[in-house]
Motif scaffolding. Structure first.
Motif, PDB file in Angstrom:
ATOM      1  N   ALA A 105       0.940  -1.040  -0.025  1.00 42.62           N
ATOM      2  CA  ALA A 105      -0.063  -0.072   0.121  1.00 42.62           C
ATOM      3  C   ALA A 105       0.759   1.307  -0.176  1.00 42.62           C
ATOM      4  CB  ALA A 105      -0.958  -0.077   1.227  1.00 42.62           C
ATOM      5  N   ALA A 106       1.968   1.384   0.897  1.00 42.10           N
ATOM      6  CA  ALA A 106       2.725   2.599   0.999  1.00 42.10           C
ATOM      7  C   ALA A 106       3.361   2.773  -0.219  1.00 42.10           C
ATOM      8  CB  ALA A 106       3.686   2.272   2.078  1.00 42.10           C
ATOM      9  N   LYS A 107       4.042   1.731  -1.051  1.00 43.46           N
ATOM     10  CA  LYS A 107       4.453   1.862  -2.414  1.00 43.46           C
ATOM     11  C   LYS A 107       3.820   2.280  -3.602  1.00 43.46           C
ATOM     12  CE  LYS A 107       8.797   0.633  -1.902  1.00 43.46           C
ATOM     13  NZ  LYS A 107      10.024   1.404  -2.296  1.00 43.46           N
ATOM     14  N   GLU A 108       2.519   1.924  -3.420  1.00 44.58           N
ATOM     15  CA  GLU A 108       1.209   2.335  -4.614  1.00 44.58           C
ATOM     16  C   GLU A 108       0.920   3.863  -4.080  1.00 44.58           C
ATOM     17  OE1 GLU A 108      -0.885   1.477  -8.086  1.00 44.58           O
ATOM     18  OE2 GLU A 108       0.918   0.519  -7.168  1.00 44.58           O
ATOM     19  N   TYR A 109       0.596   4.046  -2.826  1.00 45.44           N
ATOM     20  CA  TYR A 109       0.078   5.180  -2.537  1.00 45.44           C
ATOM     21  C   TYR A 109       1.155   6.128  -1.741  1.00 45.44           C
ATOM     22  CZ  TYR A 109      -3.957   2.639  -3.924  1.00 45.44           C
ATOM     23  OH  TYR A 109      -4.796   1.723  -4.706  1.00 45.44           O
ATOM     24  N   GLN A 110       1.683   6.962  -2.190  1.00 41.55           N
ATOM     25  CA  GLN A 110       2.909   7.540  -1.654  1.00 41.55           C
ATOM     26  C   GLN A 110       2.666   8.849  -0.928  1.00 41.55           C
ATOM     27  OE1 GLN A 110       6.463   7.686  -4.026  1.00 41.55           O
ATOM     28  NE2 GLN A 110       5.994   5.598  -4.930  1.00 41.55           N
ATOM     29  N   ASN A 111       1.349   9.317  -0.625  1.00 41.70           N
ATOM     30  CA  ASN A 111       1.054  10.550  -0.041  1.00 41.70           C
ATOM     31  C   ASN A 111       0.022  10.262   0.989  1.00 41.70           C
ATOM     32  OD1 ASN A 111       2.605  12.393  -1.933  1.00 41.70           O
ATOM     33  ND2 ASN A 111       0.878  12.026  -3.208  1.00 41.70           N
ATOM     34  N   SER A 112       0.095   8.851   1.617  1.00 42.69           N
ATOM     35  CA  SER A 112      -0.711   8.383   2.686  1.00 42.69           C
ATOM     36  C   SER A 112       0.220   7.892   3.809  1.00 42.69           C
ATOM     37  CB  SER A 112      -1.635   7.373   2.262  1.00 42.69           C
ATOM     38  OG  SER A 112      -2.539   7.708   1.535  1.00 42.69           O
ATOM     39  N   PHE A 113      -0.398   7.816   4.995  1.00 43.11           N
ATOM     40  CA  PHE A 113       0.316   7.346   6.452  1.00 43.11           C
ATOM     41  C   PHE A 113      -0.156   6.102   6.670  1.00 43.11           C
ATOM     42  CE2 PHE A 113       0.646   7.152  10.918  1.00 43.11           C
ATOM     43  CZ  PHE A 113       2.024   7.025  11.047  1.00 43.11           C
ATOM     44  N   PHE A 114       0.646   5.196   7.159  1.00 44.32           N
ATOM     45  CA  PHE A 114       0.204   3.890   7.376  1.00 44.32           C
ATOM     46  C   PHE A 114       0.620   3.296   8.562  1.00 44.32           C
ATOM     47  CE2 PHE A 114       0.823   4.616   2.936  1.00 44.32           C
ATOM     48  CZ  PHE A 114      -0.425   3.865   2.411  1.00 44.32           C
ATOM     49  N   LEU A 115      -0.275   2.673   9.564  1.00 39.58           N
ATOM     50  CA  LEU A 115       0.013   2.136  10.862  1.00 39.58           C
ATOM     51  C   LEU A 115      -0.210   0.822  10.960  1.00 39.58           C
ATOM     52  CD1 LEU A 115       0.402   2.945  13.789  1.00 39.58           C
ATOM     53  CD2 LEU A 115      -2.093   3.194  14.020  1.00 39.58           C
ATOM     54  N   GLY A 116       0.667   0.042  11.512  1.00 41.09           N
ATOM     55  CA  GLY A 116       0.826  -1.376  11.483  1.00 41.09           C
ATOM     56  C   GLY A 116       0.743  -1.937  13.073  1.00 41.09           C
ATOM     57  N   MET A 117       0.005  -2.805  13.324  1.00 42.40           N
ATOM     58  CA  MET A 117       0.104  -3.250  14.670  1.00 42.40           C
ATOM     59  C   MET A 117       0.170  -4.902  14.517  1.00 42.40           C
ATOM     60  SD  MET A 117      -2.831  -1.033  16.489  1.00 42.40           S
ATOM     61  CE  MET A 117      -2.961   0.761  16.212  1.00 42.40           C
ATOM     62  N   ASP A 118       0.431  -5.556  15.630  1.00 39.37           N
ATOM     63  CA  ASP A 118       0.710  -6.855  15.959  1.00 39.37           C
ATOM     64  C   ASP A 118       0.720  -7.436  17.303  1.00 39.37           C
ATOM     65  OD1 ASP A 118       0.449  -9.446  13.355  1.00 39.37           O
ATOM     66  OD2 ASP A 118       1.069 -10.015  15.315  1.00 39.37           O
ATOM     67  N   ILE A 119       0.204  -8.439  17.594  1.00 37.93           N
ATOM     68  CA  ILE A 119       0.464  -8.742  19.046  1.00 37.93           C
ATOM     69  C   ILE A 119       1.871  -9.641  19.270  1.00 37.93           C
ATOM     70  CG2 ILE A 119      -0.973 -10.869  18.984  1.00 37.93           C
ATOM     71  CD1 ILE A 119      -1.989 -10.023  21.762  1.00 37.93           C
ATOM     72  N   ASP A 120       2.234 -10.383  18.026  1.00 33.25           N
ATOM     73  CA  ASP A 120       3.237 -11.026  17.873  1.00 33.25           C
ATOM     74  C   ASP A 120       4.410 -10.404  17.715  1.00 33.25           C
ATOM     75  OD1 ASP A 120       5.369 -13.114  17.372  1.00 33.25           O
ATOM     76  OD2 ASP A 120       3.848 -14.545  16.497  1.00 33.25           O
ATOM     77  N   GLY A 121       5.439 -10.405  18.879  1.00 31.93           N
ATOM     78  CA  GLY A 121       6.473  -9.539  19.047  1.00 31.93           C
ATOM     79  C   GLY A 121       7.653 -10.036  17.753  1.00 31.93           C
ATOM     80  N   SER A 122       7.568 -11.328  17.466  1.00 23.98           N
ATOM     81  CA  SER A 122       8.592 -11.880  16.532  1.00 23.98           C
ATOM     82  C   SER A 122       8.247 -11.370  15.004  1.00 23.98           C
ATOM     83  CB  SER A 122       8.798 -13.342  16.456  1.00 23.98           C
ATOM     84  OG  SER A 122       7.473 -14.024  16.321  1.00 23.98           O
ATOM     85  N   GLN A 123       6.744 -11.502  14.772  1.00 27.39           N
ATOM     86  CA  GLN A 123       6.352 -10.948  13.671  1.00 27.39           C
ATOM     87  C   GLN A 123       6.314  -9.477  13.309  1.00 27.39           C
ATOM     88  OE1 GLN A 123       4.324 -12.924  11.034  1.00 27.39           O
ATOM     89  NE2 GLN A 123       5.679 -14.447  11.986  1.00 27.39           N
ATOM     90  N   LEU A 124       6.393  -8.679  14.377  1.00 32.06           N
ATOM     91  CA  LEU A 124       6.393  -7.147  14.354  1.00 32.06           C
ATOM     92  C   LEU A 124       7.851  -7.026  14.029  1.00 32.06           C
ATOM     93  CD1 LEU A 124       4.302  -5.194  14.573  1.00 32.06           C
ATOM     94  CD2 LEU A 124       4.965  -4.640  16.952  1.00 32.06           C
TER      95      LEU A 124
END
Length: 473
Positions: free
Chosen positions: A296-315
């Protein structure tokens, strides 16, 4: 010296696509390449475009890219197989010569991309992507050697690029080698059959006959290990397609992703459904390795992105991916549970999420029981008019649909003068309690797309938030 071939005229290509991705790809080639004559069959999208070939290699929903050599009717059912190959598949010498020259010109235009069409030393593991009966042949030894195989889309190993081959109609002096004869073109055949064609014709014999016919008519020399080009042939009940692959790696192999999680083409498709606009805030509350965020960030370069995950290793892997892609300024990551998203209500413009299946990565939670709570929390943080895009396993998708049907039925039997126990049809998308109370009443379903993840299928659900739920609903 001859004038260089003009590449600005319309050229015919086709791309392979995963099952269910054909419509996404057809839309993408029209929007990005102003393509015409766009049509698709299972696993392939054909199109014509004047766009520069480097723009064509920027397609995000495709697997592999080919220069279309021929698209013909199905191989006739009757007649001598060798004669049919010669007349219907090989055809005129000039068509092959022109295609080779054009392919070489396109390869020169791609020089420096480190993309080789054949992929020497690659893994030969074959993956089925199109959900159809396919057959492929082994390596043949002896005269007229032909290789009938399909290079692996995902596990191909890198090999040295081989670009800028001499055009067949150029003189040796044009390449700075006085007195030398141009080397003969070397090739191998990649042949596939599907449907009834695979039962009518022996695919190994077809591959061998195609290779022998090319060698005899064109004077090309077979080379299984390091050919100059590969001729891809797919014979089905609908058509016979011949193409020349332009790239060594699939388009789906992203140079900006260090460790892939979800299939990149599917992640891109999900982002394309989210109606992301400049200035949007986009959330993935179960981001895993961050593939959706990266696409999403590569395709839409004028937006902001927030990612969350409960799994620390995945994060941590997601952080490595974000840093590798140099997107630290536009993607923020934090550890959190999807059932308690630490952002205010109605604060994000789009939520995109791959709900874990428990197939590729372990999942301790019972997703069937947790889905209502998860979606309700996503509904809370989504602003009115915002879009929710979910990737669900077939069982979870079926659960979602049954809930929608029960909600509509409950609304239809509500007593006059009493508040409906369910939202009206088309305004629900969640599971229901034993009292038929809507779980996420403000979400309007906008469509479902079935896609392949390789070993299993999944369904992309799209919703739009149309109101703010009443407190307690």
């Amino acid at each position: 010296m001859k004038e260089p071939r003009c590449l600005s005229r319309p050229l015919q290509y086709y791309c392979t696509a995963g099952k269910g991705m054909e419509q996404f790809l057809a839309t993408e080639v029209v929007c990005k390449l102003s393509a015409s004559d766009v049509n698709h069959v299972t696993g392939k999208v054909f199109f014509t475009t004047c766009a520069d070939v480097k723009e064509v290699t920027g397609l995000k929903s495709a697997e592999r890219l080919f220069l279309l050599l021929k698209r013909l009717p199905p191989l006739a059912e009757k007649g001598n197989a060798a004669q049919l190959i010669q007349e219907q598949i090989i055809g005129e010498h000039q068509a092959w010569t022109d295609a080779l020259s054009l392919w070489q010109s396109l390869r020169k235009a791609l020089e420096g991309h480190d993309l080789d069409p054949v992929g020497r030393g690659q893994s030969r593991k074959r993956k089925r992507e199109w959900g159809e009966s396919e057959r492929e042949g082994p390596v043949f030894e002896g005269p007229g050697q032909v290789k009938c195989h399909v290079p692996d889309m995902e596990t191909e190993k890198e090999a040295a690029p081989r670009v800028g081959l001499p055009l067949v109609d150029e003189t040796p002096e044009e390449h700075g080698v006085p007195g030398c004869q141009p080397k003969a073109v070397t090739f191998r055949v990649c042949c596939r059959t599907s449907g009834a064609v695979s039962r009518r014709f022996n695919f190994q014999d077809l591959g061998r006959m195609i290779g022998v016919a090319i060698s005899k008519q064109l004077g090309w020399r077979t080379d299984l290990k390091e050919p100059d080009l590969e001729v891809n042939v797919h014979l089905s009940d609908d058509h016979s397609v011949l193409g020349l692959p332009l790239l060594r790696l699939p388009l789906a192999s992203r140079s900006y992703i260090k460790t892939a999680g979800l299939r990149c083409t599917v992640a891109w498709a999900m982002a394309s459904l989210a109606d992301i606009k400049p200035g949007s805030c986009v959330l993935d509350p179960m981001c895993g390795m961050g593939t959706i965020l990266l696409e999403a960030a590569k395709e839409y370069q004028n937006s902001f992105f927030l990612g969350m995950d409960i799994d620390g290793s995945q994060l941590e892997k997601a952080r490595e991916n974000v840093q590798f892609a140099e997107l630290n300024q536009r993607i923020e990551l934090l550890q959190s549970s999807v059932t308690a998203i630490p952002v205010p209500s109605c604060s994000v413009d789009a939520v995109i999420c791959d709900i874990p299946f428990g197939r590729k990565f372990g999942c301790k939670a019972d997703m069937a029981a947790s889905l209502p709570v998860i979606v309700k929390e996503m509904e809370r943080v989504l602003c009115v008019g915002g879009v929710l895009v979910l990737l669900l396993s077939p069982p979870l998708s079926a659960l979602l649909r049954r809930s929608c049907q029960r909600a509509a039925a409950a609304a239809a039997v509500s007593q006059p003068g009493e508040p409906p126990s369910q939202p009206s049809p088309g305004r629900t998308g969640g599971t229901t309690s034993s009292h038929a109370t809507p779980v996420f009443p403000s979400l309007e379903p906008l469509g479902v797309h079935r896609v392949s993840l390789g070993t299993t299928d999944a369904l992309i659900h799209k919703f739009r938030k149309v109101s703010v739920p009443r407190e307690g609903s």
